[in-house]
Scaffold this motif. Sequence first.
Motif, PDB file in Angstrom:
ATOM      1  N   VAL A 158       0.849  -1.191   0.000  1.00 50.97           N
ATOM      2  CA  VAL A 158       0.000   0.000   0.000  1.00 50.97           C
ATOM      3  C   VAL A 158       0.885   1.241   0.000  1.00 50.97           C
ATOM      4  N   ASP A 159       0.678   2.095  -0.969  1.00 50.49           N
ATOM      5  CA  ASP A 159       1.313   3.414  -0.988  1.00 50.49           C
ATOM      6  C   ASP A 159       0.172   4.424  -0.883  1.00 50.49           C
ATOM      7  N   PRO A 160      -0.052   4.974   0.315  1.00 51.79           N
ATOM      8  CA  PRO A 160      -1.273   5.753   0.548  1.00 51.79           C
ATOM      9  C   PRO A 160      -1.335   7.067  -0.208  1.00 51.79           C
ATOM     10  N   VAL A 161      -0.181   7.733  -0.356  1.00 52.11           N
ATOM     11  CA  VAL A 161      -0.093   8.915  -1.224  1.00 52.11           C
ATOM     12  C   VAL A 161       1.285   8.856  -1.878  1.00 52.11           C
ATOM     13  N   ASP A 162       1.360   8.250  -3.028  1.00 56.63           N
ATOM     14  CA  ASP A 162       2.621   8.239  -3.758  1.00 56.63           C
ATOM     15  C   ASP A 162       2.825   9.622  -4.357  1.00 56.63           C
ATOM     16  N   GLY A 163       4.053  10.140  -4.212  1.00 51.24           N
ATOM     17  CA  GLY A 163       4.303  11.518  -4.644  1.00 51.24           C
ATOM     18  C   GLY A 163       3.890  12.518  -3.582  1.00 51.24           C
ATOM     19  N   THR A 164       4.216  12.203  -2.312  1.00 53.94           N
ATOM     20  CA  THR A 164       3.801  13.082  -1.210  1.00 53.94           C
ATOM     21  C   THR A 164       4.337  14.492  -1.384  1.00 53.94           C
ATOM     22  N   ARG A 165       5.590  14.608  -1.854  1.00 57.23           N
ATOM     23  CA  ARG A 165       6.151  15.954  -2.034  1.00 57.23           C
ATOM     24  C   ARG A 165       5.312  16.750  -3.030  1.00 57.23           C
ATOM     25  N   ASN A 166       4.909  16.117  -4.131  1.00 51.17           N
ATOM     26  CA  ASN A 166       4.030  16.793  -5.088  1.00 51.17           C
ATOM     27  C   ASN A 166       2.723  17.209  -4.412  1.00 51.17           C
ATOM     28  N   PHE A 167       2.150  16.284  -3.652  1.00 51.37           N
ATOM     29  CA  PHE A 167       0.890  16.536  -2.952  1.00 51.37           C
ATOM     30  C   PHE A 167       1.004  17.738  -2.019  1.00 51.37           C
ATOM     31  N   VAL A 168       2.088  17.775  -1.255  1.00 56.63           N
ATOM     32  CA  VAL A 168       2.299  18.882  -0.310  1.00 56.63           C
ATOM     33  C   VAL A 168       2.430  20.213  -1.035  1.00 56.63           C
ATOM     34  N   HIS A 169       3.080  20.192  -2.204  1.00 56.68           N
ATOM     35  CA  HIS A 169       3.317  21.432  -2.945  1.00 56.68           C
ATOM     36  C   HIS A 169       2.215  21.756  -3.949  1.00 56.68           C
ATOM     37  N   GLY A 170       1.104  21.038  -3.871  1.00 54.01           N
ATOM     38  CA  GLY A 170      -0.053  21.383  -4.679  1.00 54.01           C
ATOM     39  C   GLY A 170      -0.044  20.859  -6.094  1.00 54.01           C
ATOM     40  N   SER A 171       0.854  19.901  -6.390  1.00 50.36           N
ATOM     41  CA  SER A 171       0.873  19.315  -7.732  1.00 50.36           C
ATOM     42  C   SER A 171      -0.141  18.177  -7.809  1.00 50.36           C
ATOM     43  N   PRO A 172      -0.878  18.086  -8.909  1.00 51.35           N
ATOM     44  CA  PRO A 172      -1.839  16.995  -9.059  1.00 51.35           C
ATOM     45  C   PRO A 172      -1.177  15.650  -9.350  1.00 51.35           C
ATOM     46  N   ASP A 173       0.132  15.634  -9.552  1.00 56.68           N
ATOM     47  CA  ASP A 173       0.835  14.397  -9.896  1.00 56.68           C
ATOM     48  C   ASP A 173       1.124  13.562  -8.651  1.00 56.68           C
ATOM     49  N   HIS A 174       0.086  12.962  -8.110  1.00 58.04           N
ATOM     50  CA  HIS A 174       0.225  12.021  -7.006  1.00 58.04           C
ATOM     51  C   HIS A 174      -0.796  10.910  -7.208  1.00 58.04           C
ATOM     52  N   ALA A 175      -0.656   9.839  -6.442  1.00 61.37           N
ATOM     53  CA  ALA A 175      -1.494   8.663  -6.672  1.00 61.37           C
ATOM     54  C   ALA A 175      -1.665   7.870  -5.387  1.00 61.37           C
ATOM     55  N   VAL A 176      -2.711   7.064  -5.361  1.00 63.78           N
ATOM     56  CA  VAL A 176      -2.915   6.069  -4.316  1.00 63.78           C
ATOM     57  C   VAL A 176      -2.728   4.714  -4.991  1.00 63.78           C
ATOM     58  N   MET A 177      -1.879   3.836  -4.390  1.00 62.95           N
ATOM     59  CA  MET A 177      -1.503   2.615  -5.096  1.00 62.95           C
ATOM     60  C   MET A 177      -1.588   1.390  -4.190  1.00 62.95           C
ATOM     61  N   CYS A 178      -1.812   0.256  -4.831  1.00 61.59           N
ATOM     62  CA  CYS A 178      -1.910  -1.017  -4.121  1.00 61.59           C
ATOM     63  C   CYS A 178      -1.483  -2.127  -5.067  1.00 61.59           C
ATOM     64  N   ALA A 179      -0.866  -3.162  -4.516  1.00 56.54           N
ATOM     65  CA  ALA A 179      -0.517  -4.345  -5.303  1.00 56.54           C
ATOM     66  C   ALA A 179      -0.803  -5.591  -4.484  1.00 56.54           C
ATOM     67  N   GLU A 180      -1.251  -6.625  -5.161  1.00 57.54           N
ATOM     68  CA  GLU A 180      -1.383  -7.943  -4.543  1.00 57.54           C
ATOM     69  C   GLU A 180      -0.183  -8.777  -4.970  1.00 57.54           C
ATOM     70  N   VAL A 181       0.443  -9.443  -3.988  1.00 60.20           N
ATOM     71  CA  VAL A 181       1.676 -10.183  -4.225  1.00 60.20           C
ATOM     72  C   VAL A 181       1.509 -11.613  -3.732  1.00 60.20           C
ATOM     73  N   VAL A 182       1.791 -12.569  -4.587  1.00 61.35           N
ATOM     74  CA  VAL A 182       1.717 -13.985  -4.227  1.00 61.35           C
ATOM     75  C   VAL A 182       3.072 -14.612  -4.519  1.00 61.35           C
ATOM     76  N   GLY A 183       3.734 -15.104  -3.484  1.00 64.78           N
ATOM     77  CA  GLY A 183       5.051 -15.711  -3.667  1.00 64.78           C
ATOM     78  C   GLY A 183       6.071 -14.776  -4.274  1.00 64.78           C
ATOM     79  N   GLY A 184       5.984 -13.513  -3.958  1.00 61.29           N
ATOM     80  CA  GLY A 184       6.919 -12.515  -4.476  1.00 61.29           C
ATOM     81  C   GLY A 184       6.543 -11.928  -5.815  1.00 61.29           C
ATOM     82  N   GLU A 185       5.580 -12.522  -6.504  1.00 64.17           N
ATOM     83  CA  GLU A 185       5.161 -12.040  -7.823  1.00 64.17           C
ATOM     84  C   GLU A 185       3.902 -11.178  -7.687  1.00 64.17           C
ATOM     85  N   THR A 186       3.937 -10.020  -8.294  1.00 64.79           N
ATOM     86  CA  THR A 186       2.749  -9.168  -8.284  1.00 64.79           C
ATOM     87  C   THR A 186       1.704  -9.761  -9.221  1.00 64.79           C
ATOM     88  N   THR A 187       0.530  -9.997  -8.688  1.00 63.94           N
ATOM     89  CA  THR A 187      -0.538 -10.611  -9.490  1.00 63.94           C
ATOM     90  C   THR A 187      -1.602  -9.612  -9.911  1.00 63.94           C
TER      91      THR A 187
END
Length: 260
Positions: free
Chosen positions: A88-117
């Motif tokens: 879970v990356d709750p606010v990827d691009g926090t520095r952008n977010f803090v400085h008012g840039s729209p270039d940020h994201a909320v991200m999630c990945a599911e991982v099984v045995g080390g491989e992102t599925t």
Amino acid sequence: METDEVLRLLQDVAAEVVNPRFRSLDEAEIAEKQPGDLVTAADHESEELLTAALLEAYPDAVVLGEEAYATDPHLIQRFVDAEHAFTVDPVDGTRNFVHGSPDHAVMCAEVVGGETTRAWVWQPQHETAYVAERGGGTWRNGERLTRPPVVGDPVGATSRRRWRTGRLGDLPQLRNTWWCCGVDYPHLIEGDTDYLLYGHPKPWDHAPTGLLVTEAGGVVGDLEGNAYTAWTHTSLIVAAADRTTYDRVRQAVAADSRLG
């Protein structure tokens, strides 16, 4: 949870705790984990909500959140030892977010045995969702994406200032990324850059976005030619539009003493 349910979860959490603070953060809601590494109340609250929802659906999974790791570094080993996990990356691009840039994201990945599925990237200010499933392709707001061919010499981007001085062999000089993996990788997929060069990759940044690239026809790996996985621990990785670009870049990087 179905793939579209997880996407709705990211969108709902962003609407609840991230968007209301965009360009409205109080100073008390901003802190530094270390000099220059910003974190906000939105990061903490978003991660708590996402983690709780994932654990409710998957009580036996390990959830590796960026902010949880900051307070408990041992969490990374539990993540590596787990057969089933999420990043879970709750606010990827926090520095952008803090400085008012729209270039940020909320991200999630599911991982099984080390491989992102499965992977989810939600850019709330751009209202753009990127979703990928292993073997099922990469999709932007319901439209399947395929990385366009590289034309001419590949153009790359990096966030590391010292890597943008001079040139990598005969490649064009590196330019700035968009300072957010959840924005950088989609730009790579859509042809706005041909490769990305990152140092010390963290799973919450690259597990979801790496799957987006590979399912769109790109390549993500280390300097030895090993494919990136959520368990990869290395000093440098290259994300590229195709195998030819990846091999050319990693060879140029390996020969450059500034990147050693």
